[in-house]
Design an enzyme around this catalytic site. Structure first.
Site, short mmCIF file in Angstrom:
data_model
loop_
_atom_site.label_atom_id
_atom_site.label_comp_id
_atom_site.label_asym_id
_atom_site.label_seq_id
_atom_site.Cartn_x
_atom_site.Cartn_y
_atom_site.Cartn_z
N ASP A 18 0.85 -1.19 0.00
CA ASP A 18 0.00 0.00 0.00
C ASP A 18 0.89 1.24 0.00
O ASP A 18 2.09 1.16 0.30
CB ASP A 18 -0.91 -0.05 1.24
N ASP A 20 -0.32 5.24 0.83
CA ASP A 20 -0.60 6.23 1.86
C ASP A 20 -0.71 5.56 3.23
O ASP A 20 -1.49 4.63 3.43
CB ASP A 20 -1.92 6.94 1.57
N ASP A 184 -1.68 -0.61 5.97
CA ASP A 184 -1.80 0.10 7.25
C ASP A 184 -3.21 0.09 7.81
O ASP A 184 -3.46 0.72 8.84
CB ASP A 184 -1.34 1.55 7.09
#
Length: 235
Positions: A18, A20, A184
């Site tokens: 991922d 961001d 995240d």
């Protein structure tokens, strides 16, 4: 509770990472672009603490959520009516600030190098529009690690739907069970679970404002650099 074990990195063929909140802290970029958009629309600005829990579900969700916040208690139809203008202004401003108010998290480069040293093919999969993702990765010197980059506009559906992970596995030529997802948030974990990919989450990201260790994942790391010696989930 006993820690859940996951395979050594040498047992994976590929990894999906991922962007961001996992590789780059982009909150500053979002806040600046959103506030410039709001000024253009004659609306009040938002604070970083308002934006942070809204990150991760794509630009459309981010803009609609911010409009809902500043227009409250307006009806949903009023928010939707402002969306097209907001989208256009946000796209304009984000293209100019992309990467200027963001920073690569510590340990990211070391972690990506560790994955590559184990022979893993890497892809970046994000809900950010693909063009913005590619520009950001290049600006931060991370683009050379990835065989391919897919954004939220690359497929019919976004994470947490498993489709983007399945399609990314196909592009990497790897089976889901041998492809590690690194993210995240619950978006990443839910998508990975449904796609059949093992998933490890970082502890420092956004996760929609919720504690990440409450998410069903195979493990957690405080830095991607830990992947070089990763064996088991933390208790």
């Amino acid at each position: 509770m006993l820690a859940r074990m996951i395979p050594d990195l040498s047992r994976f063929d590929a990894a999906i990472v991922d962007l961001d909140g996992t590789m780059v802290d982009t909150l500053g970029d979002f806040v600046v672009a959103l506030n410039l958009m709001l000024v253009d629309l004659g609306l009040p600005k938002v604070a970083p603490e308002t934006v942070r829990p809204l990150v991760g579900k794509g630009s459309e969700h981010l803009i609609l959520s911010v409009l809902d916040h500043v227009l409250a208690p307006a009806e949903a139809s009023a928010v939707q009516q402002r969306f097209d203008a907001a989208w256009a202004r946000y796209q304009h401003h984000y293209s100019h600030v992309n990467g200027l108010h963001s920073a690569v998290y510590p340990g990211v480069v070391e972690g990506l190098r560790a994955l590559r040293s184990h022979g893993l093919r890497l892809a970046c999969l994000t809900n950010k529009p693909t063009a913005f993702a590619k520009v950001l990765l290049a600006a931060k010197g991370l683009d050379g690690f990835f065989a391919t980059v897919f954004g939220g506009d690359a497929f019919e559906r976004k994470k947490p739907d498993p489709l983007p992970l399945r399609k990314t596995c196909e592009a990497l030529g790897s089976k889901p069970a041998r492809t590690l997802m690194l993210g995240d948030s619950s978006n990443d974990a839910h998508a990975a679970r449904a796609a059949g990919c093992p998933v490890v989450l970082v502890s420092y990201g956004y996760n929609h404002g919720e504690p990440v260790r409450g998410v069903d994942a195979d493990g957690f790391v405080d830095s991607l650099e830990e992947l070089s010696s990763f064996r088991a989930a933390r208790p």
